[in-house]
Design an enzyme around this catalytic site. Sequence first.
Site, PDB file in Angstrom:
ATOM      1  N   ALA A   1       3.157 -12.722   1.483  1.00 23.64           N
ATOM      2  CA  ALA A   1       1.839 -12.602   0.847  1.00 23.64           C
ATOM      3  C   ALA A   1       1.622 -11.200   0.275  1.00 23.64           C
ATOM      4  O   ALA A   1       2.440 -10.297   0.460  1.00 23.64           O
ATOM      5  CB  ALA A   1       0.756 -12.934   1.861  1.00 23.64           C
ATOM      6  N   HIS A   2       0.483 -11.037  -0.373  1.00 21.36           N
ATOM      7  CA  HIS A   2       0.183  -9.762  -1.042  1.00 21.36           C
ATOM      8  C   HIS A   2       0.093  -8.606  -0.050  1.00 21.36           C
ATOM      9  O   HIS A   2      -0.413  -8.746   1.037  1.00 21.36           O
ATOM     10  CB  HIS A   2      -1.090  -9.842  -1.883  1.00 21.36           C
ATOM     11  CG  HIS A   2      -2.286 -10.434  -1.235  1.00 21.36           C
ATOM     12  ND1 HIS A   2      -3.483 -10.562  -1.886  1.00 21.36           N
ATOM     13  CD2 HIS A   2      -2.490 -10.944  -0.003  1.00 21.36           C
ATOM     14  CE1 HIS A   2      -4.361 -11.126  -1.090  1.00 21.36           C
ATOM     15  NE2 HIS A   2      -3.785 -11.362   0.049  1.00 21.36           N
TER      16      HIS A   2
END
Lengths: 359, 359, 359
Positions: free
Chosen positions: A235-236
């Site tokens: 994920a980011h």
Amino acid sequence: MKLSEIARLVGGELAAAGDLEITGVAPIGQAGPGDLTFVANPRYRPLLKSTKAAAAVVDNQTEFPGLALVRHPNPYYAFLLVIRHFHPEERPVAAGIHPQAFVAPDALLGKEVGLGPFSVVESGAKIGDRTLIAAGSYVGREVEIGADCLIYPNVTLRERVWLGNRVVVHSGTVVGSDGFGYAKEKGVYHKIPQVGTVVIEDDVELGANVAIDRATMGETRIGKGTKIDNLVQIAHNVKIGENSIIVSQVGISGSTEVGKNVTLAGQVGLTGHLHIGDGVIVAAQSGVHRDLKPGQIVLGSPARDLQKSKKIEAIISNLPEYIEKLKKLERAIFGNKHAEASKTPAAISSETPEEVEAK
Amino acid sequence: MKLSEIARLVGGELAAAGDLEITGVAPIGQAGPGDLTFVANPRYRPLLKSTKAAAAVVDNQTEFPGLALVRHPNPYYAFLLVIRHFHPEERPVAAGIHPQAFVAPDALLGKEVGLGPFSVVESGAKIGDRTLIAAGSYVGREVEIGADCLIYPNVTLRERVWLGNRVVVHSGTVVGSDGFGYAKEKGVYHKIPQVGTVVIEDDVELGANVAIDRATMGETRIGKGTKIDNLVQIAHNVKIGENSIIVSQVGISGSTEVGKNVTLAGQVGLTGHLHIGDGVIVAAQSGVHRDLKPGQIVLGSPARDLQKSKKIEAIISNLPEYIEKLKKLERAIFGNKHAEASKTPAAISSETPEEVEAK
Amino acid sequence: MKLSEIARLVGGELAAAGDLEITGVAPIGQAGPGDLTFVANPRYRPLLKSTKAAAAVVDNQTEFPGLALVRHPNPYYAFLLVIRHFHPEERPVAAGIHPQAFVAPDALLGKEVGLGPFSVVESGAKIGDRTLIAAGSYVGREVEIGADCLIYPNVTLRERVWLGNRVVVHSGTVVGSDGFGYAKEKGVYHKIPQVGTVVIEDDVELGANVAIDRATMGETRIGKGTKIDNLVQIAHNVKIGENSIIVSQVGISGSTEVGKNVTLAGQVGLTGHLHIGDGVIVAAQSGVHRDLKPGQIVLGSPARDLQKSKKIEAIISNLPEYIEKLKKLERAIFGNKHAEASKTPAAISSETPEEVEAK
């Protein structure tokens, strides 16, 4: 190739009288005459008795009279060098720009770059020497890729992501997709623009159909030499240190930081904003919800220290017997009538929702 | 940009003496001089002391003398508006048909549609105004896409699927793959033709490498404003309501219906034919095998109500101590000899199959 | 189409006075006048009362006066044949080579092969009669594909993989990506060349965004008639027997051998080097760490025999009550004071790390 030459190639020691001719390499169970095989794990040593291989790479402890041996402290690594010798790397695209590729006029290509049919290199992208971009892969605007990278077919590298040298990206993988972030206002989700990027350091390998999201702001970063298997979700704003191993179908939630030399086994999930120390090992299917100290080995969902988790698993397997004991104690203390009354059969039957069904 | 202009932009209130010049935006830990930052979660308020930011967007409760503040009841949303202002959206393809795209002669394209290199628009497809189809993406026969959609590179939209307006689809995602259905006859699986379709309503966002299967008959449907993260599996005939959040690596089995405003956290699995009520929250890695009522919050595999599940988790963590107590009681009631005889050591050692291995 | 013709088509028996005209097919809840529906699962029989369908395919046991029936011992299979009749298969590409495809001069194409726009067929590949390779799909060097295969858009078939006849591969899937194998030497991972291949036997179907790794040496093999759902991971050197069902998001680790007629439900994980016997069923989300005998049905992580696992699940659901009983026994034997002292509240509160958060 002579066995003595192989010993020299791998930096090992020839432990055999004659100098055999080796014509191929194979795992110990499948090797035939002329093949070289290897034993790295001591538990496979007994297979040396039945192998048809002509010779084996073994460690310094393994004795096996009657088979030609090459000794090396790390037989698996030595064997790898032999495989490379017998099987030169296949590359999915040759150097040169395929006439059916699309390259923006202002893209900068190094020497001997290879672009396959229907590959795309957008405006402002820079591609280092000898890097290969196979058929159907996409290199977005202002992407920078180092030298000697290998991008397999149908990969997507979104705008402005950065790849170091000798990075390998397998088919179907997406680097730089938008992070998953929304602000709820009046019952509706509004997208947080994901304006950061992704940095993939040197010698990283990304498996097939992996997704690595770009940061909201700043960067998502995969450390030098880290290897990521198929179908992994990053994920980011995640950071992963050097030389870590992320096995297939792992998911790492936003902003979590994973240290160096970490192993996350298959299907592990990490929640967001965690700190996972160097050298941590997380067993398959575990769910991690808390920071882990360097060197911790954990198991389970929720993850607990390995020894504790194994102890708990053993108790759980014996719960039916323990509950029998509990009931026996109740009968001894309170008598049968009371014990009968305290049973909870209804709850038991209503709490077995598991169904075995394919879908 | 002046801080007063930002306050006006977000519909907030300027709570500062002077009117600063803001040159960028950044998270609180990384912000530098000239940057605007924000605090939405009260537990990050202490970071206001150490931030180097010039100003912060905060809620109406947060007091912090000495830092220029913009007040807004939803600081995260307000900050989003500021990010959008400082970072205009990057689009992966410009309006117009790239000369290396393929468009069937009878496809209908709206105004200012953009088609990237090697994108495909098949016969009978309709694409709305300003929708962008990036490089290598595929729009099958008779697909309908609304206006202002953004289809990133290497997406596959199979025949006859339907997308509303402002839908975003990230790279590698497949909409309309065949549902997984077979009838077994004489020991062999025969494919059930999957002749239905998929409907993606307005304002949905689909992450990277998602798979959404078409219905056997009828439709698979994703409700307006629902956001789906990377690597999610949506099986045939699933229905998801409006404004739900489906986090990465979730799998939803066939014909399950998920309500509005639902949150399925990462790696959750739902079996088929379930009804999941509005507002349900399912914690990460949970496995749901039964219908859930509106507003239920569940955890675990099998999923149980959150409070009960937490209580059970706490007990499980303490099982070794509880078993000690049980044994102590046995010794007190039946004496040492009996308690010894009732141990089950063999079962314990044979029931610890977990191994920590990378693969 | 007359109902009598349908009975003949499916090899069933018409159990109705008149001979109705059937105009379509639909599931029992959605069928309208003129539609044929079906009931395979006895629990859906009551729906026959309320259906608006004109007729139904049922088994030989189902009686329902007042509705026209077609009897067949396998109603689901019979219905499949009817769907096929009313919905002729849609194919994503027509026979012939699209002018924007790339085909190496020495590739061998059978009769009526179809290649979509931007598809690639590399040097030495062989493609059987009537096989279709849709837009953007990649067929690597020396790949061999049998007859009547259907390769959907944006698939990657890496060099030298082998597909039999009537194989279907959905979009985004990768066959032949490198296995995940490294030897650690001096703290750094060195890639084991993955020089083996993948064999996909006849009648296999692979879902969307699946990853199947090539073998290190030798082959990864998927047996005849096996069906694999979306987002599944098959590691190097895995063997799967015939007619098995691998549901979405399953992960199978390296060198594991799965038998015939096995069902692995959604999100199951198998560790490496296992032997899973014929006819095994593994329930959703289970984690298998040990060999399974033919016919075993298992559940849980770690997986246990189904009945035992259900019994344990029921006990776990009742653990709070059992612990109350344990405490009551302690009070009865040791008195209140002792029982109070033996509580472990601190541990309980520190052992509830689960958080319900979307990311």
